[in-house]
Write a protein that holds these residues in place. Structure first.
Motif, PDB file in Angstrom:
ATOM      1  N   ARG A   6       2.156 -11.586   2.971  1.00 40.20           N
ATOM      2  CA  ARG A   6       1.410 -10.364   2.700  1.00 40.20           C
ATOM      3  C   ARG A   6       0.257 -10.210   3.683  1.00 40.20           C
ATOM      4  NH1 ARG A   6       1.698 -10.808  -3.945  1.00 40.20           N
ATOM      5  NH2 ARG A   6       3.981 -10.765  -4.015  1.00 40.20           N
ATOM      6  N   ASP A   7       0.341  -9.137   4.453  1.00 38.63           N
ATOM      7  CA  ASP A   7      -0.648  -8.834   5.477  1.00 38.63           C
ATOM      8  C   ASP A   7      -1.679  -7.844   4.934  1.00 38.63           C
ATOM      9  OD1 ASP A   7       1.187 -10.259   7.203  1.00 38.63           O
ATOM     10  OD2 ASP A   7       2.326  -8.403   7.378  1.00 38.63           O
ATOM     11  N   ASP A  16       3.330  -6.011   3.662  1.00 35.45           N
ATOM     12  CA  ASP A  16       4.084  -6.924   4.530  1.00 35.45           C
ATOM     13  C   ASP A  16       4.650  -6.107   5.679  1.00 35.45           C
ATOM     14  OD1 ASP A  16       5.588  -8.876   5.724  1.00 35.45           O
ATOM     15  OD2 ASP A  16       7.021  -9.109   4.089  1.00 35.45           O
TER      16      ASP A  16
END
Length: 457
Positions: A372-373, A365
């Motif tokens: 959530r990246d 993140d």
């Protein structure tokens, strides 16, 4: 549109192995790090190969205006020893190796045949210690208490050499921690196809940690699990797959039945992701959960994630190997992808974004918005172009739509990444390693921590 087949809850279809081509291997290996070939060595190795295969369908590229420049967000900080040569950092990991409450960094330098421990002595202050050397081409190190004595040992993957090779020169090594940070090597398997990744898990549920092992080989690879016999560092091997190209292996309960499963990405001409579903007691049922018909797809890395926060363990994976043929570099179908776990052993494929030379997908993140990246590094971009991306962020808008951002254009040749809470503040910090196996040799790095340029945000 990319030519892929994926197993999902709706279709349940996958590419059968009968559709695979046999004969000359068309790709040099990518074994998650890799491929420190010089141009002359590459030409010598591939002189008898077929002409370059073409993808079966056209592939899209992101329009330039879709990619945002966010190079102001992170600042790279060098850690560890200085260097004058071309570093070959094949793997980085974050773990509190000495259990002092401060997460450390573990790295593999495969040119120098060293395993490095960067002990965190204060916040972002590290002392570099060589904890093992001499094992040829170490390319992956995982911290795990294998002997149950309360300290962390290291599972070390040895390829023998990173050049393409069919010889049985790989080995599985456990570095036993004596409790005082002295590590004794135990070679538990040797003279096998080159080992790229090892993970631990109790697959037969006898209370002893077993091993899952990915062996790239070249055109003779394997995926095995090694059953812990419980004495004298003895293990029994069970071969799950005999194909060229297993790059990485993951261990988790992907099916949700309470048993540890194994997942692996298989590169070379196969370009598939396998799930070995554990029905209990180490009885594995294999299943292809993703496959590409493009033999030049370039599978390069997998990791676990839960991007939609549904409690099921997903799989991130990249295809970015570009050390094929005579000229290393990007391919138009390279990118970052997500296998969404639909439950019961079914997965749905999602394309996250284009990224030339993509490796080492990491869930993080980055903007701290609760979503959530994904971050990935590039090992094989067109480094003659100043705007070639070496580090990218795919920002999750909360609905699993991902906005591509370029975080850095240099240093180049980033082959591995990991994330961990190095500050103790509850947020993940990114660590990367440089693997400079081919020119240009400017913009080099060895080990970097990527700090937030504005820590207050």
């Amino acid at each position: 549109m990319k030519e892929v087949y994926s197993t999902d809850a709706a279709s349940g279809c996958h590419k059968s192995e009968s559709s695979k081509k046999t004969g000359t291997i068309r790709r040099n290996p990518a074994a998650t790090l890799l491929l420190g070939l010089t141009l002359s060595a590459l030409i010598a190795i591939t002189s008898g190969c077929d002409a370059k295969p073409k993808p079966t369908r056209a592939t899209r590229l992101s329009a330039p205006e879709q990619v945002q420049e966010s190079t102001h967000l992170l600042r790279p900080v060098e850690v560890g020893a200085s260097f004058t040569n071309h570093p070959w950092i094949a793997h980085v990991n974050v773990a509190d190796l000495d259990l002092d409450g401060r997460p450390d960094i573990i790295a593999c330098e495969s040119r120098e045949n060293k395993v490095l421990w960067l002990k965190q002595t204060d916040q972002h202050q590290f002392e570099e210690i060589v904890i093992h050397e001499g094992t040829p081409a170490p390319v992956h190190a995982e911290a795990y208490d294998m002997d149950g004595d309360g300290d962390l040992d290291i599972l070390l993957s040895s390829m023998g050499q990173v050049f393409p090779n069919n010889d049985k020169i790989g080995s599985v090594v456990i570095l036993e921690n004596d409790g005082f940070m002295n590590f004794r090597p135990h070679v538990i398997a040797e003279k096998i196809a080159r080992v790229c990744d090892i993970r631990a898990g109790d697959f037969d549920e006898d209370g002893l940690p077993d091993l899952a092992v990915a062996q790239f080989g070249y055109d003779q690879g394997e995926l095995r699990w090694m059953r812990n016999l419980g004495h004298d560092w003895q293990f029994e091997s069970i071969i799950l797959l005999s194909l060229s190209g297993p790059v990485n292996v993951l261990v988790a309960d992907f099916t949700g039945n309470g048993h540890l499963d194994i997942a692996s990405n298989v590169s070379q001409q196969w370009e598939e992701v396998y799930l070995f579903a554990n029905e209990g007691g180490g009885r594995f049922v294999p299943k292809v959960i993703f496959g590409s018909t493009n033999e030049d797809y370039g599978s390069s890395g997998i990791s676990t994630a839960d991007l939609n926060r549904d409690g099921r363990i997903d799989i991130l994976f990249t295809n970015g190997d570009g050390f094929d043929y005579a000229e290393p570099g990007p391919r138009p179908w390279h990118g970052v992808q997500w296998l969404e776990n639909m439950g019961g052993g079914f997965f749905r494929h999602h394309w996250i974004g284009d990224m030339p030379g993509a490796y080492s997908p990491v869930e993080i993140d980055l903007d701290r918005d609760g979503f959530r990246d994904v971050i990935a590094v590039s090992g094989f971009n067109d480094w003659s172009k100043p705007k070639a991306a070496s580090l990218m962020w795919f920002r999750n808008d909360g609905n699993q739509r991902f906005e591509p951002h370029v975080l850095a254009h240099h240093p180049t040749h980033l082959m591995c990444a990991a994330a961990g809470d190095l500050t103790g503040e509850g947020f993940l910090t990114l660590v990367t390693g440089g693997f400079h196996a081919y020119p240009p040799y400017n913009h080099r790095s060895r080990l970097l921590i990527w700090e937030r340029a504005d820590p207050g945000k």
